[in-house]
Scaffold this motif. Structure first.
Motif, PDB file in Angstrom:
ATOM      1  N   MET A  17       0.906  -1.361  -0.039  1.00  0.00           N
ATOM      2  CA  MET A  17      -0.414  -0.138  -0.241  1.00  0.00           C
ATOM      3  C   MET A  17       0.834   1.410   0.661  1.00  0.00           C
ATOM      4  SD  MET A  17      -2.958  -1.103  -0.589  1.00  0.00           S
ATOM      5  CE  MET A  17      -3.760   0.600   0.062  1.00  0.00           C
ATOM      6  N   ILE A  18       1.678   1.585   0.843  1.00  0.00           N
ATOM      7  CA  ILE A  18       2.775   2.505   0.711  1.00  0.00           C
ATOM      8  C   ILE A  18       3.749   2.543  -1.032  1.00  0.00           C
ATOM      9  CG2 ILE A  18       4.698   3.245   1.270  1.00  0.00           C
ATOM     10  CD1 ILE A  18       4.219   2.134   4.437  1.00  0.00           C
ATOM     11  N   ILE A  19       3.554   1.566  -1.173  1.00  0.00           N
ATOM     12  CA  ILE A  19       4.426   1.635  -2.690  1.00  0.00           C
ATOM     13  C   ILE A  19       3.243   2.109  -3.388  1.00  0.00           C
ATOM     14  CG2 ILE A  19       5.085   0.868  -4.355  1.00  0.00           C
ATOM     15  CD1 ILE A  19       6.691  -1.400  -2.589  1.00  0.00           C
ATOM     16  N   ILE A  20       1.922   1.807  -3.366  1.00  0.00           N
ATOM     17  CA  ILE A  20       1.045   2.266  -4.542  1.00  0.00           C
ATOM     18  C   ILE A  20       0.936   3.581  -4.355  1.00  0.00           C
ATOM     19  CG2 ILE A  20      -1.296   1.644  -5.017  1.00  0.00           C
ATOM     20  CD1 ILE A  20      -0.888  -0.892  -4.959  1.00  0.00           C
ATOM     21  N   ILE A  21       0.216   4.243  -2.658  1.00  0.00           N
ATOM     22  CA  ILE A  21       0.764   5.086  -2.678  1.00  0.00           C
ATOM     23  C   ILE A  21       1.137   6.286  -2.407  1.00  0.00           C
ATOM     24  CG2 ILE A  21       0.541   6.752  -0.742  1.00  0.00           C
ATOM     25  CD1 ILE A  21      -1.378   4.738   1.348  1.00  0.00           C
ATOM     26  N   LEU A  25       0.462   9.286  -5.913  1.00  0.00           N
ATOM     27  CA  LEU A  25       1.147  10.349  -5.620  1.00  0.00           C
ATOM     28  C   LEU A  25       2.747  11.215  -6.259  1.00  0.00           C
ATOM     29  CD1 LEU A  25       0.677  12.474  -3.279  1.00  0.00           C
ATOM     30  CD2 LEU A  25       2.920  11.558  -2.663  1.00  0.00           C
ATOM     31  N   SER A  26       3.048  10.595  -7.046  1.00  0.00           N
ATOM     32  CA  SER A  26       3.991  11.037  -7.379  1.00  0.00           C
ATOM     33  C   SER A  26       3.393  11.690  -9.397  1.00  0.00           C
ATOM     34  CB  SER A  26       5.926  10.177  -7.751  1.00  0.00           C
ATOM     35  OG  SER A  26       4.703   9.070  -8.676  1.00  0.00           O
ATOM     36  N   TRP A  27       2.596  10.652  -9.720  1.00  0.00           N
ATOM     37  CA  TRP A  27       1.576  11.014 -11.126  1.00  0.00           C
ATOM     38  C   TRP A  27       0.710  11.955 -10.445  1.00  0.00           C
ATOM     39  CZ3 TRP A  27      -0.570   5.256 -11.727  1.00  0.00           C
ATOM     40  CH2 TRP A  27      -0.076   4.457 -12.476  1.00  0.00           C
ATOM     41  N   PHE A  31       1.646  15.137 -13.034  1.00  0.00           N
ATOM     42  CA  PHE A  31       0.518  16.489 -13.726  1.00  0.00           C
ATOM     43  C   PHE A  31      -0.194  17.565 -13.496  1.00  0.00           C
ATOM     44  CE2 PHE A  31       0.499  11.608 -15.529  1.00  0.00           C
ATOM     45  CZ  PHE A  31       0.554  11.795 -16.150  1.00  0.00           C
ATOM     46  N   GLN A  32       0.505  18.182 -11.951  1.00  0.00           N
ATOM     47  CA  GLN A  32       0.441  19.059 -11.711  1.00  0.00           C
ATOM     48  C   GLN A  32      -0.669  19.370 -10.915  1.00  0.00           C
ATOM     49  OE1 GLN A  32       1.232  22.806 -14.303  1.00  0.00           O
ATOM     50  NE2 GLN A  32       3.328  21.218 -13.926  1.00  0.00           N
ATOM     51  N   VAL A  33      -1.327  18.333 -10.442  1.00  0.00           N
ATOM     52  CA  VAL A  33      -2.396  18.079  -9.450  1.00  0.00           C
ATOM     53  C   VAL A  33      -2.795  18.654  -8.267  1.00  0.00           C
ATOM     54  CG1 VAL A  33      -4.625  15.922  -8.897  1.00  0.00           C
ATOM     55  CG2 VAL A  33      -3.833  16.415 -11.010  1.00  0.00           C
ATOM     56  N   LEU A  34      -1.765  17.914  -7.853  1.00  0.00           N
ATOM     57  CA  LEU A  34      -1.025  17.931  -6.234  1.00  0.00           C
ATOM     58  C   LEU A  34       0.682  19.166  -6.240  1.00  0.00           C
ATOM     59  CD1 LEU A  34      -0.963  14.926  -4.249  1.00  0.00           C
ATOM     60  CD2 LEU A  34      -2.686  17.116  -4.069  1.00  0.00           C
ATOM     61  N   ASN A  35       0.758  20.002  -5.318  1.00  0.00           N
ATOM     62  CA  ASN A  35       1.608  20.840  -5.268  1.00  0.00           C
ATOM     63  C   ASN A  35       2.067  20.885  -4.552  1.00  0.00           C
ATOM     64  OD1 ASN A  35       3.363  22.963  -5.764  1.00  0.00           O
ATOM     65  ND2 ASN A  35       1.806  25.123  -6.051  1.00  0.00           N
ATOM     66  N   LEU A  36       4.016  20.777  -4.326  1.00  0.00           N
ATOM     67  CA  LEU A  36       4.390  20.010  -3.436  1.00  0.00           C
ATOM     68  C   LEU A  36       4.831  21.861  -2.716  1.00  0.00           C
ATOM     69  CD1 LEU A  36       7.344  18.207  -4.709  1.00  0.00           C
ATOM     70  CD2 LEU A  36       5.582  17.707  -3.239  1.00  0.00           C
TER      71      LEU A  36
END
Length: 95
Positions: A17-21, A25-27, A31-36
């Protein structure tokens, strides 16, 4: 002994689950859906990277350079699946 098998399978499920998350999250970041620049996203991303980067770096040592494509998370996920299959197929050893 069966409880040891269940604990090992649970740990592999958590790793999966950690790897899938981390992959999702990297995707979302790429794709700039989330911002760092958002503090919660940055802290989660930093924590996951600190947790997974030692395993990924060891996997990357054996993989060819594919340019911008990082297949280390996929290989790590396949290793977790393989370990899970090995444990399930050898469950009789734990009983």
């Amino acid at each position: 002994m069966a409880s040891i098998l269940q604990i090992l399978l649970m740990l592999l499920s958590v790793a999966q689950m950690i790897i899938i998350i981390h992959i999702i999250l990297s995707w979302l970041i790429n794709f700039q859906v989330l911002n760092l620049r958002q503090p919660i996203v940055a802290s989660i991303w930093d924590g996951l990277n600190r947790l997974l980067e030692p395993a990924y770096s060891r996997i990357r040592q054996f993989m060819p350079d594919l340019g911008g494509i990082d297949l280390a998370p996929l290989v790590a996920l396949l290793i977790v699946y393989a370990l899970r299959i090995i444990l399930i197929n050898n469950a009789a050893m734990f009983i």
